[in-house]
Design an enzyme around this catalytic site. Structure first.
Site, short mmCIF file in Angstrom:
data_model
loop_
_atom_site.label_atom_id
_atom_site.label_comp_id
_atom_site.label_asym_id
_atom_site.label_seq_id
_atom_site.Cartn_x
_atom_site.Cartn_y
_atom_site.Cartn_z
N LEU A 1 0.32 -1.16 0.06
CA LEU A 1 -0.22 -0.10 -0.17
C LEU A 1 0.49 1.28 0.03
CD1 LEU A 1 -2.62 -1.12 2.68
CD2 LEU A 1 -3.04 -1.52 0.13
N MET B 1 1.38 3.71 -5.06
CA MET B 1 0.29 3.23 -6.32
C MET B 1 -0.19 1.85 -6.03
SD MET B 1 1.74 4.22 -9.22
CE MET B 1 1.45 2.97 -10.08
N ALA C 1 9.73 -4.11 -6.91
CA ALA C 1 10.52 -4.91 -7.78
C ALA C 1 11.54 -6.08 -7.72
CB ALA C 1 10.61 -4.46 -9.24
N ASN D 1 6.48 -2.85 -12.36
CA ASN D 1 7.00 -2.52 -14.09
C ASN D 1 8.43 -4.02 -13.39
OD1 ASN D 1 6.46 -0.73 -15.00
ND2 ASN D 1 7.40 1.07 -13.84
N SER E 1 0.48 2.19 -15.99
CA SER E 1 1.07 3.39 -16.27
C SER E 1 0.19 4.89 -16.05
CB SER E 1 0.63 3.42 -17.78
OG SER E 1 1.96 5.19 -18.27
N GLY E 2 0.52 5.11 -15.93
CA GLY E 2 0.07 7.07 -15.10
C GLY E 2 0.79 7.08 -14.25
N LYS F 1 4.10 -2.64 -21.72
CA LYS F 1 4.55 -1.34 -20.86
C LYS F 1 6.26 -1.36 -20.62
CE LYS F 1 4.02 1.49 -17.33
NZ LYS F 1 4.87 1.51 -16.77
N HIS G 1 6.30 0.69 -23.56
CA HIS G 1 5.57 2.00 -23.14
C HIS G 1 6.53 3.23 -22.89
CE1 HIS G 1 3.74 4.81 -20.51
NE2 HIS G 1 2.69 4.45 -21.34
N ASN G 2 7.82 2.84 -22.06
CA ASN G 2 9.04 3.20 -21.08
C ASN G 2 9.39 3.56 -22.07
OD1 ASN G 2 6.78 3.00 -18.69
ND2 ASN G 2 8.43 2.77 -17.65
N GLU H 1 8.82 6.94 -24.05
CA GLU H 1 8.04 7.99 -22.71
C GLU H 1 9.11 8.43 -22.91
OE1 GLU H 1 6.43 6.90 -19.04
OE2 GLU H 1 7.93 7.08 -18.60
N TYR H 2 10.70 7.59 -22.48
CA TYR H 2 12.07 7.89 -22.82
C TYR H 2 12.29 8.93 -23.85
CZ TYR H 2 14.04 5.64 -18.68
OH TYR H 2 14.28 4.95 -17.65
N HIS I 1 34.84 -13.27 -43.79
CA HIS I 1 33.49 -13.46 -43.37
C HIS I 1 32.17 -14.22 -44.43
CE1 HIS I 1 34.16 -12.91 -39.03
NE2 HIS I 1 34.62 -11.95 -39.45
C1 6PG Z 1 4.37 5.34 -15.89
C2 6PG Z 1 5.68 5.64 -15.79
C3 6PG Z 1 5.92 4.67 -14.55
C4 6PG Z 1 7.00 5.37 -13.90
C5 6PG Z 1 8.29 5.00 -15.04
C6 6PG Z 1 10.03 5.94 -14.51
O1 6PG Z 1 3.72 4.62 -17.09
O2 6PG Z 1 3.29 5.49 -14.82
O3 6PG Z 1 6.80 5.21 -16.90
O4 6PG Z 1 6.42 3.34 -14.85
O5 6PG Z 1 7.11 7.19 -13.55
O6 6PG Z 1 9.38 4.19 -13.94
O7 6PG Z 1 10.72 5.20 -15.13
P1 6PG Z 1 12.35 6.34 -14.57
O8 6PG Z 1 12.40 6.29 -13.24
O9 6PG Z 1 13.25 5.39 -15.46
O10 6PG Z 1 12.23 7.49 -15.35
#
Ligand code: 6PG
Length: 486
Positions: free
Chosen positions: A10, A13, A76, A102, A128-129, A182, A185-186, A189-190, A460
């Site tokens: 708890l 998240m 994790a 994650n 995510s979110g 996921k 997705h991350n 996101e990067y 090669h």
């Molecule tokens: C999400 C984010 C979430 C988190 C990452 C950030 O989708 O909600 O991606 O999973 O914010 O862990 O990752 P870093 O700490 O590697 O930037």
């Protein structure tokens, strides 16, 4: 037994997810290793719905109706493994353990196998979110069996974000598919965050604009094609003023980006799958370089040489009309680079699906990313349209909409890369995305030379354009060619 779902762990998240579940009519069993967290949750939010707080894991499991469904939201790695085992010991055939952290998808594949062997279901679920998403509606990417989805699906649908009325959750595929998706997705996101940061840098260092003014630019961009959560929060961050010093917040934050590892996994996995995800790769490496503070400090001391017009875009910056035009160039370059990063991420999912035996519906994945998640953006409608139109294509870049979008952006994109390079402003994702695009377009790449070099120093072999088979040139001999197998 009275709870139809349970949440273990708890912290931020887990607590938010429990509240979201309770607010949507679920009866939620809650357990935390230290009861104080459970107590706080009950005291502060117990009235938001039906909770069944448990002091022990036994009590927690006993309070669940069958099939018992428990969502794990702990750290994790080892803590997750430990909790999965503790739960499995207390559960019975047909029960469902969900890991909503994650986790690395290969761990999920391993855990699913082990738990399935015990007659239970194990679902690795990407969520995510952030904290707000967990509370108000996340985007969720569950893997696992079809049977587990029958029970879990309606529960997750009840708490997911909505995009045009549709819940942002779908059954992604078996075993580790959800965590794999996921992870990608991350990675995206990067890349998205990095191109936004590069755009900021060009306006700040290149054009000399103040953070507040740049925030306005991002706000304006958020009204158009670039409309997205990340662009919106970028404006918010740039508008923010540090209360202590009265300076722009952005200027008092250390320029060393952290990362928890999901971006790195995306790149490692892409390397294994031999899928170029250059945008994501550069984004991960950029965070690495930013974090190498000592090295950068040393470089500054060493006075490494830069261009004459260091940093600034000179006359461009001082002419309001040209400055405005260049901001529009940056917007287009951002859009084009973003398209490339997404196209690469989707390629990785396609290849991952092949390698790991998943039937990934890429259109459905784009649809559940339209709401709730960090990369949510108007743009994802276009990606889902591209897949929905039955598009069988090797790259999103071939889809008519994106093809045209890049065509319209490419002049700007090239101007931005040229100007930034001339001014010595690093733009790793802008530049690498453009190089990828040009590489993809090239009918002939200099890889032919690499094949020649490889054949010369290591025999090669190489293929010929005019005949099938593998060939080797006797470089140290008379220069004649032999056909392999002859
Ligand atoms: C999400 C984010 C979430 C988190 C990452 C950030 O989708 O909600 O991606 O999973 O914010 O862990 O990752 P870093 O700490 O590697 O930037």
């Amino acid at each position: 037994a009275e709870a139809n779902i349970g949440v273990v762990g708890l912290a931020a998240m887990g607590a938010s997810l429990s509240r979201n579940l309770a607010r949507h009519g679920n009866t939620v069993a809650v357990f935390n290793r230290h009861y104080s967290r459970t107590e706080t949750l009950m005291n502060e939010h117990g009235s938001e719905g039906r909770f069944v707080p448990a002091h022990t894991l036994q009590e927690f499991v006993a309070s669940l109706t069958r099939p018992r469904t428990a969502i794990i939201m702990v750290k994790a790695g080892d803590p997750t493994d430990q909790m999965i085992n503790d739960l499995a010991d207390l559960m019975e055939a047909g029960d469902i353990i969900v890991d909503a952290g994650n986790s690395y998808f290969k761990d999920t594949i391993r855990r699913e196998k082990a738990i399935r062997a015990r007659g239970l279901h194990f679902v690795g679920c990407g969520v995510s979110g952030g904290e707000e998403g967990a509370l108000l509606g996340p985007s969720m990417m569950p893997g696992g069996t079809d049977e587990s989805w029958e029970t879990l699906g309606p529960i997750l649908e009840s708490i997911a974000a909505r995009a045009e009325g549709e819940p942002c959750v779908t059954h992604i595929g078996t075993d580790g598919a959800g965590h794999f998706v996921k992870m990608v997705h991350n990675g995206i996101e990067y890349a998205d965050m990095q191109v936004i940061a590069e755009s900021y840098d060009l306006m700040r260092r290149g054009l000399g604009l103040e953070p507040g003014r740049i925030a306005d630019v991002f706000e304006e961009w958020n009204e158009g094609d670039l409309n997205s959560y990340l662009v919106q929060i970028t404006a918010q961050v740039l508008h923010h003023v540090d209360a202590r010093t009265g300076r722009p917040f952005i200027d008092i934050v250390k320029d060393q980006a952290g990362m928890k590892g999901t971006g790195t996994w995306t790149v490692q996995t892409a390397l294994d799958l031999a899928v170029p995800v250059t945008g994501i790769g550069e984004a991960v490496f950029s965070r690495g370089l930013s974090a190498s503070a000592d090295l950068r400090e040393e470089a500054a001391r060493e006075g490494l040489a830069g261009p004459v017009q260091e940093g600034g875009l000179g006359d461009l910056a001082s002419d309001p009309d040209r400055c405005k035009a260049f901001i529009e160039d940056i917007r287009k370059a951002l859009y084009a680079s973003k398209i490339v990063a997404y196209a690469q991420g989707f390629n990785e999912m396609e290849e991952g699906a092949r390698e790991y035996g998943w039937n990934l519906d890429l259109g459905a994945i784009a649809r559940i990313w339209r709401g709730g998640c960090i990369i949510r953006a108007k743009f994802l409608n276009r990606i889902s349209d591209a897949y929905a139109s039955g598009g069988e294509f090797g790259s999103l870049l071939f889809d008519p909409f994106f093809k045209q979008a890049i065509e319209e952006a490419q002049d700007s994109w090239r101007r931005v890369v040229t100007a930034a390079t001339g001014a010595g402003i690093p733009i790793p994702v802008f530049a690498s995305s453009l190089s990828y695009y040009d590489g993809l377009r090239s009918r002939r790449l200099p890889a032919a030379l690499i094949q020649g070099q490889r054949d010369l120093f290591g025999a090669h072999t190489y293929g010929r354009v005019d005949e099938s088979g593998a060939f080797h040139t006797l470089w140290a001999g008379d220069g004649s060619e032999i056909r392999q197998g002859d």
